[in-house]
Design an enzyme around this catalytic site. Structure first.
Site, PDB file in Angstrom:
ATOM      1  N   ASP A 147      -5.082   3.264   3.227  1.00 21.95           N
ATOM      2  CA  ASP A 147      -3.637   3.352   3.040  1.00 21.95           C
ATOM      3  C   ASP A 147      -3.267   4.642   2.310  1.00 21.95           C
ATOM      4  O   ASP A 147      -4.055   5.162   1.511  1.00 21.95           O
ATOM      5  CB  ASP A 147      -3.131   2.175   2.205  1.00 21.95           C
ATOM      6  CG  ASP A 147      -3.376   0.830   2.865  1.00 21.95           C
ATOM      7  OD1 ASP A 147      -3.365   0.764   4.115  1.00 21.95           O
ATOM      8  OD2 ASP A 147      -3.590  -0.154   2.133  1.00 21.95           O
ATOM      9  N   ASP A 170      -4.483   3.575   7.860  1.00 20.88           N
ATOM     10  CA  ASP A 170      -3.956   2.224   7.917  1.00 20.88           C
ATOM     11  C   ASP A 170      -2.470   2.259   7.560  1.00 20.88           C
ATOM     12  O   ASP A 170      -1.683   2.884   8.258  1.00 20.88           O
ATOM     13  CB  ASP A 170      -4.756   1.303   6.992  1.00 20.88           C
ATOM     14  CG  ASP A 170      -4.504  -0.169   7.264  1.00 20.88           C
ATOM     15  OD1 ASP A 170      -3.729  -0.501   8.177  1.00 20.88           O
ATOM     16  OD2 ASP A 170      -5.075  -1.010   6.545  1.00 20.88           O
ATOM     17  N   ASP A 174       1.858  -0.084   1.733  1.00 23.93           N
ATOM     18  CA  ASP A 174       1.642  -1.521   1.862  1.00 23.93           C
ATOM     19  C   ASP A 174       1.901  -2.202   0.529  1.00 23.93           C
ATOM     20  O   ASP A 174       1.453  -1.722  -0.524  1.00 23.93           O
ATOM     21  CB  ASP A 174       0.218  -1.816   2.321  1.00 23.93           C
ATOM     22  CG  ASP A 174       0.003  -1.546   3.810  1.00 23.93           C
ATOM     23  OD1 ASP A 174       0.969  -1.121   4.477  1.00 23.93           O
ATOM     24  OD2 ASP A 174      -1.120  -1.755   4.286  1.00 23.93           O
ATOM     25  N   ARG A 227       5.974  -1.673  12.146  1.00 28.03           N
ATOM     26  CA  ARG A 227       5.987  -2.133  10.756  1.00 28.03           C
ATOM     27  C   ARG A 227       6.920  -1.284   9.894  1.00 28.03           C
ATOM     28  O   ARG A 227       6.495  -0.642   8.942  1.00 28.03           O
ATOM     29  CB  ARG A 227       4.578  -2.154  10.149  1.00 28.03           C
ATOM     30  CG  ARG A 227       3.599  -3.056  10.870  1.00 28.03           C
ATOM     31  CD  ARG A 227       2.258  -3.089  10.174  1.00 28.03           C
ATOM     32  NE  ARG A 227       1.304  -3.946  10.886  1.00 28.03           N
ATOM     33  CZ  ARG A 227       0.038  -4.131  10.520  1.00 28.03           C
ATOM     34  NH1 ARG A 227      -0.424  -3.520   9.437  1.00 28.03           N
ATOM     35  NH2 ARG A 227      -0.748  -4.916  11.212  1.00 28.03           N
TER      36      ARG A 227
END
Length: 334
Positions: A147, A170, A174, A227
């Site tokens: 991330d 990724d 997050d 997302r």
């Protein structure tokens, strides 16, 4: 020509327009949204305020500074390449930190920033030592092996503002495992696939239900694929005045998450917002969103606690978003 049929792909207005108010500025010096709320022993998000100011020009300096206890403002000059070694390349940030880029080209590459204690399913309420009070602004993040930023384990009062995110392996940002009172504002996301995950797993209600309160506003989702964000459990989640351009989907609300979606502009987005996605249905209230050349309507369901229950805010009109957001979002704009 503007039409009101939600299936025509040209222009859709959902719900009443907000009351006219003074336009917010992109250069606000203090956190807003959920990061501004006085709770959990933290009156808003102040980062390293009151502590020393240091400048990091090398990787060793940077990793030393961000891990120190106590309030500290870490100015980043130039490019900091984070090592991966035998790990995932994620590097911990201690509480009470401001990490801010100098100028418009300060860059973090090769690895990512980790905000939070080690993951543990057995911890189901905020621990006394939860990581908190962190500001990250005016930086370019790219090339992480995992991330770009990960927030977890009941971390709270985090403000991610005016950054540029691209090419992470990724997630870009997050947020998971009971984290709370976070604002993600005025960032540009581009050349990235899985952008913003809020809640990592359908089976994590014990940590996430009643938490994951996040504000996403004035972000530029510049062909970031999906997302934007993808949400489980968070309630309420406030998504306003973001500009979506050329995405496969914008927002997904699942696992009884509650989302207020208002004043956003969606251009060439296949699915602007969904509640029927994966896992249990979510809830979503939509108002004053504009859809242009989109293939599907915004899906709405149920009711959601109004964000004004927690904080005050003002909106740009949705029609202003394609001009205001690209001009103000990203690094080098503060």
């Amino acid at each position: 020509m503007a039409r009101h049929q939600p299936w025509d792909g040209e222009l859709t207005l959902v719900g009443p327009a907000p009351t006219a108010a003074a336009a917010p500025q992109s250069t606000a010096a203090t956190a807003d949204g959920f990061a501004s709320v006085n709770t959990l022993g933290q009156n808003g998000t102040t980062g390293g305020a009151g502590g020393p100011v240091v400048t990091a020009t090398t990787t060793a300096q940077f990793l030393d500074y961000i891990s120190r206890p106590g309030p500290l403002t870490v100015q980043v000059s130039g490019t900091i390449t984070l090592p991966t070694g035998s790990t995932d390349g994620m590097h911990p940030v201690a509480s009470d930190k401001t990490i801010v880029g100098l100028g418009g080209s300060a860059r973090i590459t090769g690895g990512g920033l980790h905000i939070g204690l080690p993951a543990s399913d057995s911890v189901t309420s905020p621990p006394a030592n939860a990581v908190h009070n962190i500001i990250i602004r005016n930086l370019r993040f790219d090339g992480a092996s995992d991330d770009l930023i990960n927030i977890q384990m009941f971390s709270h009062h985090i403000w991610i503002d005016h950054n540029d995110f691209s090419n992470g392996d990724d997630g870009a940002v997050d947020i998971k495992r009971g984290s709370d009172y976070v604002t993600v504002s005025w960032n540009r996301f581009h050349d990235h696939d899985k952008t913003l995950l809020l809640g990592h797993d359908d089976d994590n209600a014990a940590q996430d239900r009643g938490r994951l309160r996040v504000t996403y506003h004035h972000n530029y989702f510049d062909a970031s694929d999906q997302r934007n964000p993808r949400i489980r459990f968070g309630d309420p989640v406030h998504v306003y005045n973001n500009y979506y351009r050329d995405n496969s989907y914008g927002v997904a609300s699942t696992m009884d998450a509650g989302v207020v979606l208002e004043g956003n502009y969606f251009f060439s987005v296949n699915n602007p917002a969904r509640v029927d996605f994966s896992g249990d249905l979510g809830r979503l209230v939509a108002r004053d969103n504009i859809l242009v050349d989109c293939n599907h309507a915004i899906e709405t369901r149920g009711s959601v606690t109004e964000p004004r229950t927690y904080y005050a805010y003002t909106l740009h009109r949705a029609a202003e978003v394609p001009t205001v957001v690209p001009a103000g979002a990203g690094a080098g704009k503060i």
